[in-house]
Design an enzyme around this catalytic site. Structure first.
Site, PDB file in Angstrom:
ATOM      1  N   ASP A   1       0.773  -1.001  -0.051  1.00  0.00           N
ATOM      2  CA  ASP A   1       0.047   0.117   0.134  1.00  0.00           C
ATOM      3  C   ASP A   1       0.821   1.122   0.026  1.00  0.00           C
ATOM      4  O   ASP A   1       1.890   1.238   0.741  1.00  0.00           O
ATOM      5  CB  ASP A   1      -0.925   0.018   1.331  1.00  0.00           C
ATOM      6  CG  ASP A   1      -1.475   1.120   1.397  1.00  0.00           C
ATOM      7  OD1 ASP A   1      -2.759   1.555   1.067  1.00  0.00           O
ATOM      8  OD2 ASP A   1      -1.058   2.041   2.375  1.00  0.00           O
TER       9      ASP A   1
ATOM     10  N   GLY B   1       0.920   4.497   1.482  1.00  0.00           N
ATOM     11  CA  GLY B   1       1.192   4.909   2.759  1.00  0.00           C
ATOM     12  C   GLY B   1       1.857   4.050   3.677  1.00  0.00           C
ATOM     13  O   GLY B   1       2.894   4.303   4.178  1.00  0.00           O
ATOM     14  N   CYS B   2       1.656   2.621   3.391  1.00  0.00           N
ATOM     15  CA  CYS B   2       2.433   1.609   4.271  1.00  0.00           C
ATOM     16  C   CYS B   2       3.671   1.260   3.759  1.00  0.00           C
ATOM     17  O   CYS B   2       4.656   1.153   4.780  1.00  0.00           O
ATOM     18  CB  CYS B   2       1.414   0.267   4.341  1.00  0.00           C
ATOM     19  SG  CYS B   2      -0.197   0.446   5.086  1.00  0.00           S
ATOM     20  N   THR B   3       3.957   1.441   2.586  1.00  0.00           N
ATOM     21  CA  THR B   3       5.345   1.426   2.008  1.00  0.00           C
ATOM     22  C   THR B   3       6.264   2.542   2.386  1.00  0.00           C
ATOM     23  O   THR B   3       7.128   2.390   3.016  1.00  0.00           O
ATOM     24  CB  THR B   3       5.216   1.223   0.382  1.00  0.00           C
ATOM     25  OG1 THR B   3       4.572   0.201  -0.039  1.00  0.00           O
ATOM     26  CG2 THR B   3       6.694   1.218  -0.153  1.00  0.00           C
TER      27      THR B   3
ATOM     28  N   ALA C   1       7.307   1.988   6.231  1.00  0.00           N
ATOM     29  CA  ALA C   1       7.958   0.952   6.457  1.00  0.00           C
ATOM     30  C   ALA C   1       9.383   1.445   5.942  1.00  0.00           C
ATOM     31  O   ALA C   1      10.587   1.068   6.583  1.00  0.00           O
ATOM     32  CB  ALA C   1       7.598  -0.088   5.612  1.00  0.00           C
TER      33      ALA C   1
END
Length: 167
Positions: free
Chosen positions: A42, A44-46, A49
């Protein structure tokens, strides 16, 4: 929602290599940053991270470990980690038990179908296993740097306490 000051709920989850990871593995040894995210790859999640990974040295110097949790399986985590060169340890909560313990699940309707989704949230657990920060509905941009400041403060407090105790 969880409140700071309680003992953080313990758990055991597999990482991307299928190795079991427990919160209690770090008790007395590390500060733990436990962040929950929607799903691998995703945008935003990338970003989140990658930002945590970019600050890995700072977290290590503050005696902290960063653990990312999503509902994705270990094989998906492995691909996500390798594709983006991530340095954080990714854990799979496929049965949602840990996400429920930390109150990070919500129901989300899309195209008339109700699904469970994770609320982007981060928890900071001190050396003793006490929940010191519970951050819900966080924004990914700059979040890792903000959390690093909290961790550095906890680490400094622990060092001061050690010095005081040795006097």
């Amino acid at each position: 929602m969880l409140e700071p000051g309680i003992v953080a709920p313990d758990f055991e989850l597999p990482d991307a290599a299928m190795d079991p990871v427990s919160l209690s593995d770090y008790r007395g040894q590390k500060i733990v940053v436990l962040y929950f995210y929607h799903r691998d790859n995703d945008p935003g999640c990338t970003r989140e991270a990658i930002e945590f990974s970019d600050l890995a040295d700072g977290y290590a110097k503050a005696d902290a470990v960063v653990l990312g949790v999503s509902l994705d399986d270990p094989f998906c985590h492995e691909d996500f980690r390798d594709r983006h060169g991530l340095l954080v340890r990714l854990l799979s909560d496929t049965d949602t038990a840990v996400s429920r313990q930390y109150h990070t699940l919500r129901e989300m309707e899309r195209d008339g179908v109700v699904k469970l989704a994770l609320i982007r949230s981060t928890f900071v657990v001190d050396y003793a296993g006490t929940l010191r920060h519970a951050l819900y509905n966080v924004s990914p941009r700059g979040h890792a740097a903000d959390v690093l400041q909290l961790v550095q403060q906890l680490h400094a407090e622990a060092r001061e306490a050690d010095v005081a105790a040795s006097r």
